[in-house]
Design a protein around this motif. Structure first.
Motif, PDB file in Angstrom:
ATOM      1  N   ASP A  77      24.262 -35.371  35.840  1.00  0.00           N
ATOM      2  CA  ASP A  77      24.256 -35.727  34.364  1.00  0.00           C
ATOM      3  C   ASP A  77      24.712 -36.965  34.220  1.00  0.00           C
ATOM      4  O   ASP A  77      24.471 -37.478  33.271  1.00  0.00           O
ATOM      5  CB  ASP A  77      25.229 -34.737  33.824  1.00  0.00           C
ATOM      6  N   GLN A  78      25.639 -37.520  35.192  1.00  0.00           N
ATOM      7  CA  GLN A  78      26.383 -39.022  34.537  1.00  0.00           C
ATOM      8  C   GLN A  78      25.055 -40.013  34.636  1.00  0.00           C
ATOM      9  O   GLN A  78      25.171 -40.911  33.909  1.00  0.00           O
ATOM     10  CB  GLN A  78      27.471 -39.257  35.750  1.00  0.00           C
ATOM     11  N   GLU A  79      24.474 -39.820  35.874  1.00  0.00           N
ATOM     12  CA  GLU A  79      23.142 -40.707  35.742  1.00  0.00           C
ATOM     13  C   GLU A  79      22.108 -40.712  34.672  1.00  0.00           C
ATOM     14  O   GLU A  79      21.305 -41.430  34.319  1.00  0.00           O
ATOM     15  CB  GLU A  79      22.482 -40.665  37.415  1.00  0.00           C
ATOM     16  N   ALA A  80      21.923 -39.244  34.239  1.00  0.00           N
ATOM     17  CA  ALA A  80      20.850 -38.825  33.381  1.00  0.00           C
ATOM     18  C   ALA A  80      21.218 -39.016  31.909  1.00  0.00           C
ATOM     19  O   ALA A  80      20.599 -38.464  31.005  1.00  0.00           O
ATOM     20  CB  ALA A  80      20.491 -37.299  33.590  1.00  0.00           C
ATOM     21  N   GLY A  81      22.509 -39.890  31.583  1.00  0.00           N
ATOM     22  CA  GLY A  81      22.640 -39.841  30.277  1.00  0.00           C
ATOM     23  C   GLY A  81      21.988 -40.787  29.487  1.00  0.00           C
ATOM     24  O   GLY A  81      21.102 -41.777  29.981  1.00  0.00           O
ATOM     25  N   ALA A  82      22.071 -40.581  28.104  1.00  0.00           N
ATOM     26  CA  ALA A  82      21.120 -41.325  27.508  1.00  0.00           C
ATOM     27  C   ALA A  82      22.191 -41.963  26.152  1.00  0.00           C
ATOM     28  O   ALA A  82      23.226 -41.274  25.830  1.00  0.00           O
ATOM     29  CB  ALA A  82      20.147 -40.569  26.351  1.00  0.00           C
ATOM     30  N   LEU A 102      19.667 -45.415  32.133  1.00  0.00           N
ATOM     31  CA  LEU A 102      19.424 -45.888  33.515  1.00  0.00           C
ATOM     32  C   LEU A 102      18.265 -45.816  33.864  1.00  0.00           C
ATOM     33  O   LEU A 102      17.520 -44.673  33.586  1.00  0.00           O
ATOM     34  CB  LEU A 102      20.532 -45.301  34.508  1.00  0.00           C
ATOM     35  N   ILE A 103      17.867 -46.702  34.704  1.00  0.00           N
ATOM     36  CA  ILE A 103      16.297 -46.509  35.342  1.00  0.00           C
ATOM     37  C   ILE A 103      16.095 -47.369  36.687  1.00  0.00           C
ATOM     38  O   ILE A 103      17.237 -48.434  36.480  1.00  0.00           O
ATOM     39  CB  ILE A 103      15.323 -47.002  34.180  1.00  0.00           C
ATOM     40  N   GLU A 104      15.462 -46.882  37.545  1.00  0.00           N
ATOM     41  CA  GLU A 104      15.227 -47.815  38.634  1.00  0.00           C
ATOM     42  C   GLU A 104      14.727 -49.054  38.195  1.00  0.00           C
ATOM     43  O   GLU A 104      13.821 -49.237  37.439  1.00  0.00           O
ATOM     44  CB  GLU A 104      14.159 -47.311  39.709  1.00  0.00           C
ATOM     45  N   THR A 105      15.278 -50.283  38.847  1.00  0.00           N
ATOM     46  CA  THR A 105      14.924 -51.448  38.142  1.00  0.00           C
ATOM     47  C   THR A 105      13.300 -51.893  38.157  1.00  0.00           C
ATOM     48  O   THR A 105      12.752 -52.241  37.255  1.00  0.00           O
ATOM     49  CB  THR A 105      15.693 -52.440  38.938  1.00  0.00           C
ATOM     50  N   ALA A 106      12.725 -51.410  39.263  1.00  0.00           N
ATOM     51  CA  ALA A 106      11.416 -51.557  39.499  1.00  0.00           C
ATOM     52  C   ALA A 106      10.610 -50.853  38.565  1.00  0.00           C
ATOM     53  O   ALA A 106       9.568 -51.439  37.674  1.00  0.00           O
ATOM     54  CB  ALA A 106      10.766 -51.254  40.685  1.00  0.00           C
ATOM     55  N   ASP A 107      10.977 -49.575  38.100  1.00  0.00           N
ATOM     56  CA  ASP A 107      10.562 -48.881  36.900  1.00  0.00           C
ATOM     57  C   ASP A 107      10.527 -49.398  35.683  1.00  0.00           C
ATOM     58  O   ASP A 107       9.915 -49.391  34.634  1.00  0.00           O
ATOM     59  CB  ASP A 107      10.921 -47.561  36.862  1.00  0.00           C
ATOM     60  N   GLY A 108      11.753 -50.079  35.524  1.00  0.00           N
ATOM     61  CA  GLY A 108      12.209 -50.732  33.940  1.00  0.00           C
ATOM     62  C   GLY A 108      11.448 -51.849  34.044  1.00  0.00           C
ATOM     63  O   GLY A 108      11.045 -52.222  32.740  1.00  0.00           O
ATOM     64  N   GLU A 109      11.377 -52.658  35.131  1.00  0.00           N
ATOM     65  CA  GLU A 109      10.330 -53.914  34.816  1.00  0.00           C
ATOM     66  C   GLU A 109       8.837 -53.580  34.532  1.00  0.00           C
ATOM     67  O   GLU A 109       8.381 -54.138  33.760  1.00  0.00           O
ATOM     68  CB  GLU A 109      10.383 -54.893  36.313  1.00  0.00           C
ATOM     69  N   ALA A 110       8.343 -52.544  34.913  1.00  0.00           N
ATOM     70  CA  ALA A 110       7.040 -52.052  34.548  1.00  0.00           C
ATOM     71  C   ALA A 110       6.974 -51.595  33.236  1.00  0.00           C
ATOM     72  O   ALA A 110       5.985 -51.935  32.556  1.00  0.00           O
ATOM     73  CB  ALA A 110       6.561 -50.748  35.840  1.00  0.00           C
ATOM     74  N   GLN A 166      18.918 -54.572  31.487  1.00  0.00           N
ATOM     75  CA  GLN A 166      20.158 -55.068  32.006  1.00  0.00           C
ATOM     76  C   GLN A 166      20.638 -54.489  33.395  1.00  0.00           C
ATOM     77  O   GLN A 166      20.387 -53.312  33.470  1.00  0.00           O
ATOM     78  CB  GLN A 166      21.390 -54.829  31.034  1.00  0.00           C
ATOM     79  N   THR A 167      20.546 -55.405  34.516  1.00  0.00           N
ATOM     80  CA  THR A 167      20.729 -55.036  35.789  1.00  0.00           C
ATOM     81  C   THR A 167      22.354 -54.205  35.715  1.00  0.00           C
ATOM     82  O   THR A 167      23.231 -54.863  35.145  1.00  0.00           O
ATOM     83  CB  THR A 167      20.751 -56.129  36.619  1.00  0.00           C
ATOM     84  N   VAL A 168      22.381 -53.367  36.482  1.00  0.00           N
ATOM     85  CA  VAL A 168      23.553 -52.667  36.556  1.00  0.00           C
ATOM     86  C   VAL A 168      24.045 -52.413  38.043  1.00  0.00           C
ATOM     87  O   VAL A 168      24.920 -53.532  38.299  1.00  0.00           O
ATOM     88  CB  VAL A 168      23.655 -50.952  36.162  1.00  0.00           C
ATOM     89  N   ALA A 169      23.700 -51.868  38.674  1.00  0.00           N
ATOM     90  CA  ALA A 169      23.971 -51.839  40.461  1.00  0.00           C
ATOM     91  C   ALA A 169      23.135 -50.827  41.260  1.00  0.00           C
ATOM     92  O   ALA A 169      22.345 -50.159  40.592  1.00  0.00           O
ATOM     93  CB  ALA A 169      25.456 -51.494  40.411  1.00  0.00           C
ATOM     94  N   PHE A 174      19.754 -50.864  32.965  1.00  0.00           N
ATOM     95  CA  PHE A 174      19.820 -50.002  31.796  1.00  0.00           C
ATOM     96  C   PHE A 174      18.646 -50.566  31.093  1.00  0.00           C
ATOM     97  O   PHE A 174      18.692 -51.798  30.629  1.00  0.00           O
ATOM     98  CB  PHE A 174      21.101 -50.360  31.195  1.00  0.00           C
ATOM     99  N   ILE A 175      17.768 -49.597  30.548  1.00  0.00           N
ATOM    100  CA  ILE A 175      16.701 -50.178  29.625  1.00  0.00           C
ATOM    101  C   ILE A 175      17.006 -49.475  27.997  1.00  0.00           C
ATOM    102  O   ILE A 175      17.532 -48.471  27.995  1.00  0.00           O
ATOM    103  CB  ILE A 175      15.339 -49.266  30.014  1.00  0.00           C
ATOM    104  N   SER A 176      16.717 -50.643  27.269  1.00  0.00           N
ATOM    105  CA  SER A 176      16.949 -50.132  25.987  1.00  0.00           C
ATOM    106  C   SER A 176      15.732 -50.391  24.894  1.00  0.00           C
ATOM    107  O   SER A 176      14.889 -51.447  25.265  1.00  0.00           O
ATOM    108  CB  SER A 176      17.961 -51.133  25.148  1.00  0.00           C
ATOM    109  N   LEU A 177      15.212 -49.575  24.254  1.00  0.00           N
ATOM    110  CA  LEU A 177      14.047 -49.635  23.357  1.00  0.00           C
ATOM    111  C   LEU A 177      14.418 -49.394  22.085  1.00  0.00           C
ATOM    112  O   LEU A 177      15.194 -48.377  21.527  1.00  0.00           O
ATOM    113  CB  LEU A 177      12.955 -48.684  23.759  1.00  0.00           C
ATOM    114  N   SER A 178      13.962 -50.354  21.113  1.00  0.00           N
ATOM    115  CA  SER A 178      14.072 -50.203  19.599  1.00  0.00           C
ATOM    116  C   SER A 178      12.778 -50.105  19.034  1.00  0.00           C
ATOM    117  O   SER A 178      11.983 -50.928  19.336  1.00  0.00           O
ATOM    118  CB  SER A 178      14.936 -51.256  19.276  1.00  0.00           C
ATOM    119  N   ALA A 179      12.686 -49.379  18.031  1.00  0.00           N
ATOM    120  CA  ALA A 179      11.303 -49.113  16.895  1.00  0.00           C
ATOM    121  C   ALA A 179      11.855 -49.030  15.614  1.00  0.00           C
ATOM    122  O   ALA A 179      12.852 -48.488  15.282  1.00  0.00           O
ATOM    123  CB  ALA A 179      10.751 -47.831  17.454  1.00  0.00           C
ATOM    124  N   VAL A 180      11.151 -50.027  14.704  1.00  0.00           N
ATOM    125  CA  VAL A 180      11.664 -50.067  13.261  1.00  0.00           C
ATOM    126  C   VAL A 180      10.490 -49.091  12.554  1.00  0.00           C
ATOM    127  O   VAL A 180       9.268 -49.412  12.786  1.00  0.00           O
ATOM    128  CB  VAL A 180      11.688 -51.528  12.926  1.00  0.00           C
TER     129      VAL A 180
END
Length: 181
Positions: A77-82, A102-110, A166-169, A174-180
């Motif tokens: 749950d802690q890792e799966a938070g939104a 949170l996301i694996e960095t390689a997945d986030g970059e893709a 944003q790289t965490v560890a 941490f990936i952020s997405l915004s839609a207007v």
């Protein structure tokens, strides 16, 4: 635990016109409950029915993607938070739907690369991409959807999607997405 300044948070949320904010582990039932609250907020705000539908659809797509990703990764749950925020811009009457996790960095970059590619497309190109993706055969062992959700979010958005990573560890970001809308 650090003392929370709820008044400062309230003032900040009011300045930013935040209608809804959630941070924590997200379940299917919670997505539904927050979705119901969002519908009520939009109705009380007298949102255009088409815009309200789009805001709700984008919220659902973003949160379900987060939940699905964490489930596939078998994260606790802690890792799966939104973190999910829906705000309204009074000057132009549009809504901003933002979500992060949170996301694996390689997945986030893709994912960032995909979002940036979609951000360069106009409405006609997004429609063509959606139809093209719809016709593609799905791999039997695929753990993700058909890839339509992100394209659909881009199609519903009135501006190009914005995302950051944003790289965490430990190889995660941490990936952020915004839609207007």
């Amino acid at each position: 635990m650090e003392t929370l300044d709820l008044f400062a948070m309230r003032e900040s949320y009011n300045r930013q016109q935040i209608m809804l904010c959630f941070n924590g582990p997200i379940s299917r039932s919670l997505i539904e409950e927050i979705g119901n609250a969002l519908r009520n907020y939009l109705a009380a705000d007298h949102a255009n029915p088409s815009s309200a539908m789009d805001v709700f659809a984008v919220y659902i797509e973003m949160t379900q993607n987060i939940r699905h990703y964490a489930k596939v990764r078998n994260w606790a749950d802690q890792e799966a938070g939104a973190t999910v925020v829906v705000a309204r811009n009074d000057t132009d009457g549009r809504y901003v739907v933002s979500a992060g996790n949170l996301i694996e960095t390689a997945d986030g970059e893709a994912l960032i690369a995909s979002i940036e590619e979609l951000a360069r497309l106009d409405k006609a190109q997004l429609k063509a991409r959606y139809k093209e993706q719809l016709r593609k055969p799905r791999e039997d062992n695929s753990v993700s959807g058909a890839g339509l959700g992100l394209i659909d979010i881009a199609r519903k958005s009135s501006e190009p999607l914005k995302a950051s990573l944003q790289t965490v560890a430990n190889g995660r970001s941490f990936i952020s997405l915004s839609a207007v809308i």
